[in-house]
Structures are given as C-alpha cells and as structure tokens.
Enzyme design. Sequence first.
Site: not given
Length: 385
Positions: A85, A334
């Site tokens: 991420c 996200h």
Amino acid sequence: MRKVSVIGIGCTPFGKQNSIGIIDLALQACEGALSDAQVPGRPIDAFYLGNFVSEALAHQGSLAPIVAHRLGLGPIPCTKVEGACASSGIAFRHGVLMIASGLCDIVLVAGVEKMTSAETGAVTEALASAGDADSEMRLGLTFPGTFGIVMRRHMYQHGTTREQVAMVSVKNRSNGAVNPKAHFQKPVAMAEVLESRLICDPLRLYDCTPISDGAAAAVLCAADLAAEFTDRSVDVIGSGHATGPATLFEMADLTTFEASVVAGQQAYRQAGVAPGDIDVAEVHDCFTIAEITAIEDLGFVAKGKGGAAVAEGLTALDGTLPTNPSGGLLSKGHPVGATGLAQIYEIVAQLRGDAVNQVKGAEIGLAHNLGGTGAVSTVHILKRR
C-alpha cells in the site's frame, strides 16, 4: 543535494471505475499532472509508477513503460515500484532522490490501482500477499484481522474506547462528503459506525476502507528550475523511507509501527521541523485504528493518547492538527498503489490554498504512507514556497 519541488499534480476520482482500464486510469492522472505543471515540450527525464496488484487483479504487467509510451515520453527510464500500500509513496521518494542527486531535472511519478473489477475473494487474496505468507497469511490472517488485533491491543494497553476509534470514521466521512473525488461522499453518524456490519471483531464496516479504483500523479522538478514553469510550486523539504517487522509476532509493541516512527524521524530531521510545526497531515487510515496509531507514531501526540486526541477535536478540520481533510482512505477509498500519491495531491492542494476542505494558513504539510503489516512506510514533508 539539490532541492526538489512539486510543480504539477493530477488525480482521478476514486471509486468504481467500470468504464476505464488501469492504463487509461494512469494516463488520466499523469496527463492532469503534466498539464498542471505546464511542461509541454520539455523532456521528462524519468518515470516512476507505484502499483501493487495489477498482475493479479487487472491482468496487466509492464505498466510503467506502457503508460510512458502512451504519454509520448520517449525512451526514458521507467520503473514500476512495489511496496504494497506504500507503492506510490516509494515512487514519489525515488523521483525526489533522482532530482536531488542531480541525475534528473524533471521526473513524473504516479500511482494506480484497478480493484473493483475483481471478485472480493480475489482482492482479499491479492492484498494478503503484502503480509508474510509463511508465518501468518497462509494460516488465515487477513488485514482486517491484523488491524482488529492492533485495535484490541490499543484498547487494552492504552484504555482507548470503542467510541474514540469510531470517531475517526465519523470525522473522515464528514471530510470526504464534500470531496468530489472521494469514493464515499456521505457522512456517517457514530451509531451507524458502531452498529454497522461486523467485519472482523472488533472492526465493523465503517472502520474499513473500500475496494476502489483510482490513480494520482505528480511532476517533480529541481527547485531552482521550478519558476520557469509555475508560480505555484511546493517544495519537498523532508523525505523518509523505512521498514519494520512484517508480522505481528515480531513487533515489539502491537500499537506501534516501527517503519512509521523511523520514516517520520528521517523526514523531520531532513526538513528541520518538529511534529508541532505541521499544519495539516494526510495519514494512512486503512482502518480507523490505523489513524490513531499513525498520529502517535509520527509524534503528534504521545503513545496511547491518539484516541483521546480524536475525541478532543485535535485532528478535526478546526483542530490544532487537521488530519485527513480529504476524507482519508476511509472516505476517499484505497486503491492501494495510488494511495501515497493521492495523499501528496491533497497536501499540495492544501499548501496552494485550493483544497476542498482548506486548512486556513497551511504552510507545512505531511503525507504518511504505510504498507503491509507495517513492513514499509514513507513520510514526506512539503512546504509552501
């Protein structure tokens, strides 16, 4: 080392982008950043693209050279950067280093992810590859499970209440309600968070980020050249990049991500500023508890005081440290490979004075990107020129 500035930014809307593929998503963000930077005809020296799971979920590899070719950037060096991420936070840092070292004058950096076209099970399996497969993920641990354990430990160790954690979601969803690029543009009430569907005890639906598509980009330039292109440049004054344990059992403290602590210290030291000098921050709120651990790990509040800080309004738009004014990952979405550059996009907008939730008088901003089970983190500090 030469100083580095951001002279252009671009970002697509985050959410379900059913009508567009991953390459075109990246192109939209890059074209936006190049247009904003006003660099037509000027060669780009290098391109870094953050992405995590394009092969698994979008069945597309070789993203960096393909996107660069479509942009007409020429035979420049192109590199895909993978750090779970934190992929595009790392891509941004590579661009900074290339200019700071004197090897490049202008670098394009981007992040992209296409996730919603895959089944939820496939997305969960792909994201789980960011964890340690041998010791945790193949035994059934997921990231909601990971951060659920972190939340339980934070509540036990520091007395953080369930309501304090839920307030992160209420705050960020309220901020995102006015952000036209956010996946969710609707506020939620405390009761909705506490009564939403259980995902992985104690985490509930509104404690978690959605599966999203999106891309973001920035054009970096040697600071002494920036005035040739724009009078709205923002300087990068601090850059940190660190790693830490990739498993829960190896963490010395389940409420602290060592990579965030070290990356933050590196960035503060390089920038010559302290946590109290930060006017606005975008931190990696992949789950509600992650924002609380982040503001502690970055030194904004003492360890264990993050829940109380949220409850007291410290991180609200009118607080002493406005945190995630974009709506954060919880509201904005996200798309993992794009998240770090989207945080930079928001901080640059804040320092230019044209953010949708503008923090009055913001001069110094911080972006914090976290990958895996705290395995890697980047922290960047930017300043209005």
